[in-house]
Design a protein around this motif. Sequence first.
Motif, PDB file in Angstrom:
ATOM      1  N   ILE A  15      -3.476   4.645   6.404  1.00  0.00           N
ATOM      2  CA  ILE A  15      -2.247   4.240   5.784  1.00  0.00           C
ATOM      3  C   ILE A  15      -1.162   4.873   6.144  1.00  0.00           C
ATOM      4  O   ILE A  15      -1.291   6.442   6.012  1.00  0.00           O
ATOM      5  N   PRO A  16      -0.161   4.353   6.583  1.00  0.00           N
ATOM      6  CA  PRO A  16       0.960   5.061   7.348  1.00  0.00           C
ATOM      7  C   PRO A  16       1.708   5.908   6.136  1.00  0.00           C
ATOM      8  O   PRO A  16       1.988   5.340   5.147  1.00  0.00           O
ATOM      9  N   GLY A  17       2.278   6.758   6.514  1.00  0.00           N
ATOM     10  CA  GLY A  17       3.308   7.577   5.507  1.00  0.00           C
ATOM     11  C   GLY A  17       4.799   7.063   5.870  1.00  0.00           C
ATOM     12  O   GLY A  17       5.360   6.122   5.131  1.00  0.00           O
ATOM     13  N   PRO A  18       5.340   8.061   6.877  1.00  0.00           N
ATOM     14  CA  PRO A  18       6.894   7.614   7.186  1.00  0.00           C
ATOM     15  C   PRO A  18       6.624   6.374   7.920  1.00  0.00           C
ATOM     16  O   PRO A  18       5.877   5.794   8.492  1.00  0.00           O
ATOM     17  N   PRO A  19       8.109   5.674   8.115  1.00  0.00           N
ATOM     18  CA  PRO A  19       8.090   4.503   8.699  1.00  0.00           C
ATOM     19  C   PRO A  19       7.513   4.537  10.224  1.00  0.00           C
ATOM     20  O   PRO A  19       8.010   5.613  10.785  1.00  0.00           O
ATOM     21  N   ARG A  35      -5.814   6.506  -3.735  1.00  0.00           N
ATOM     22  CA  ARG A  35      -6.582   6.438  -2.297  1.00  0.00           C
ATOM     23  C   ARG A  35      -5.473   6.395  -1.336  1.00  0.00           C
ATOM     24  O   ARG A  35      -5.448   6.980  -0.249  1.00  0.00           O
ATOM     25  N   CYS A  36      -4.435   5.558  -1.477  1.00  0.00           N
ATOM     26  CA  CYS A  36      -3.447   5.359  -0.183  1.00  0.00           C
ATOM     27  C   CYS A  36      -2.764   6.482  -0.033  1.00  0.00           C
ATOM     28  O   CYS A  36      -2.475   7.099   0.881  1.00  0.00           O
ATOM     29  N   THR A  37      -2.065   7.134  -1.149  1.00  0.00           N
ATOM     30  CA  THR A  37      -1.446   8.371  -1.070  1.00  0.00           C
ATOM     31  C   THR A  37      -2.321   9.667  -0.421  1.00  0.00           C
ATOM     32  O   THR A  37      -1.633  10.387   0.058  1.00  0.00           O
ATOM     33  N   ARG A  38      -3.442   9.617  -0.821  1.00  0.00           N
ATOM     34  CA  ARG A  38      -4.423  10.707  -0.383  1.00  0.00           C
ATOM     35  C   ARG A  38      -4.552  10.497   0.958  1.00  0.00           C
ATOM     36  O   ARG A  38      -4.845  11.625   1.694  1.00  0.00           O
ATOM     37  N   ALA A  83       3.366   1.603  -2.141  1.00  0.00           N
ATOM     38  CA  ALA A  83       2.985   0.645  -1.170  1.00  0.00           C
ATOM     39  C   ALA A  83       1.765  -0.463  -1.693  1.00  0.00           C
ATOM     40  O   ALA A  83       2.021  -1.618  -1.435  1.00  0.00           O
ATOM     41  N   ILE A  84       0.820   0.124  -2.387  1.00  0.00           N
ATOM     42  CA  ILE A  84      -0.178  -0.808  -3.266  1.00  0.00           C
ATOM     43  C   ILE A  84       0.355  -1.671  -4.096  1.00  0.00           C
ATOM     44  O   ILE A  84      -0.046  -2.764  -4.127  1.00  0.00           O
ATOM     45  N   GLN A  85       1.200  -0.980  -4.855  1.00  0.00           N
ATOM     46  CA  GLN A  85       1.953  -1.840  -5.978  1.00  0.00           C
ATOM     47  C   GLN A  85       2.631  -3.033  -5.415  1.00  0.00           C
ATOM     48  O   GLN A  85       2.837  -4.199  -5.777  1.00  0.00           O
ATOM     49  N   ASP A  86       3.345  -2.774  -4.258  1.00  0.00           N
ATOM     50  CA  ASP A  86       4.089  -3.888  -3.589  1.00  0.00           C
ATOM     51  C   ASP A  86       3.274  -4.842  -2.862  1.00  0.00           C
ATOM     52  O   ASP A  86       3.613  -6.082  -3.090  1.00  0.00           O
ATOM     53  N   ILE A  87       2.000  -4.534  -2.513  1.00  0.00           N
ATOM     54  CA  ILE A  87       1.022  -5.541  -1.944  1.00  0.00           C
ATOM     55  C   ILE A  87       0.506  -6.179  -3.112  1.00  0.00           C
ATOM     56  O   ILE A  87       0.158  -7.325  -3.034  1.00  0.00           O
TER      57      ILE A  87
END
Length: 323
Positions: free
Chosen positions: A303-307, A42-45, A52-56
Amino acid sequence: MTALAIPSPSEGVWHLGPLPVRAYALCIIAGIVAAIWLAEKRCTRLGGRPGAIQDIALWAVPFGIIGGRLYHVVTDPELYFGSGRRPVEALFIWQGGLGIWGAVALGALGAWIGARRAGISFAAVAGVLAPAIPLAQAIGRWGNWWNQELFGGPTDLPWGLQISADRRPSGYEEFATFHPTFLYESLWSLGVVGLVLWVEARYRIAGGRLFAVYVMGYTLGRGWIEYLRIDTVNHVLGLRLNVWTSVVVFVAAAAYFVVATRRASGADIMSGASAEGAADGAATTGPPDDATGPRHDQQHRPIPGPPLAPSDRRLGRRRRHSP
């Protein structure tokens, strides 16, 4: 006992040399893995950074496990403290006993910490996790089946659960089959996954409000399922403590949903901006209003993509682009 009764496993622990492998733990782990997988997709979509979700999750999962155990121990202290009890067993998490309320509460704290470290809006993360958490619950509940625990009262229904004589509570020794509340909750949780995804697609709700939909859906079912259970638990005014918890949490989630929706509607009326962006912190893009009236075809990217620049790290910031 009916011929169609659901059998219970005779063994829930296997030994690989000196190492015990417990089915209960495997179910919990499988649920966590499934939740992270769904949330990552869902995050990447939605344009998020892969991983990012794995880090969280590195923060949310241990916080959630600790919170789940704390809730169980605090609400059932007589199981571990007092005459004839062994307080050290409060640490034996593999024996079962994870309260979902504590797991969600402290897990949310861990997710908040992880989201802040990643520079991602916590509201956006909550929306991404809304269908993932009930998926984890649906899988994790099967650990109760392996442990032959937390079942309901006696029943002659075809899907009654067979319980070994040594696992039957006092006063129920003569009964052989009981309501499989683990199965009820597992199926209900899968239904909540579908509900959240449908609401998201149908009404374009995201962020905190989508998480509130999950909370309302889950607690609505957990209340009646909890009422069926016969395991020892503390009561308040004649009702099981977890029933009251379900009622309180449902009311809180419903109140949040109503207030957030009203705020979103107000922002939409005043500015013509996307209601979802105003309420749930989702960044929106799209053309400004033209002479023919407001446009509502903005794309939500929670959810943001690039910084992002420091000023844009909170995704609740609305951005309007000129044509």
